[in-house]
Design an enzyme around this catalytic site. Sequence first.
Site: not given
Ligand code: QAP
Ligand code: CO
Length: 168
Positions: A46, A51, A92-93, A134-135, A138
């Site tokens: 997401g 972001q 989270c990215l 979550h999004e 943001h």
């Molecule tokens: C949000 O997050 C999310 O730490 C999206 O080193 C995540 O795509 C919502 C990512 C989980 C609900 C559950 C994170 C990639 C990606 C990192 C992501 C990383 C590389 C996160």
């Molecule tokens: Co995020």
Amino acid sequence: MALLDILEFPDPRLRKVAKPVTEVTDSTRQLIDDMFETMYAAPGIGLAATQVNVHERILVIDVSENGDDPQVFINPEIEVLDPNLGEYDEGCLSVPGFYETVQRPQRIRVTSMGRDGETTTRELDGLLAICLQHEIDHLDGKLFIDYISPLKRQRIRKKLEKAQRQRA
Ligand code: QAP
Ligand code: CO
């Protein structure tokens, strides 16, 4: 298509509140395509426009196994259907390398526009419901680490600031 730079915590621009999209245009669709490219490249499930430093209410999400189910949410509005909270280890990215358990409502109804400006309402549960919440956070300038203790958040801040200094 273009890869966009992702803002990282504690960048203050992640705290801006995004404005509603008034009209879905070709440039909106260009941004959406670039957001998907950026999210898939990361890889992530997401990404919110906030972001990538665009403060408009636009989200892209793909929670499928194969990364073949791109979903767009423009001006999303949610209603909680089941106030029971579920736990998930979120990442989270914009907070790379850190994962924390967050509790959120498990079932929601979302009304939003798609890439052609059409409005739809859907009921969601599971990872998609979690990711959408979550999004949307943001877009309101919130991060998942706002739900954990200030001490833990401060530790994450220090580590990310150090990593960012070493890259600069
Ligand atoms: C949000 O997050 C999310 O730490 C999206 O080193 C995540 O795509 C919502 C990512 C989980 C609900 C559950 C994170 C990639 C990606 C990192 C992501 C990383 C590389 C996160
Ligand atoms: Co995020």
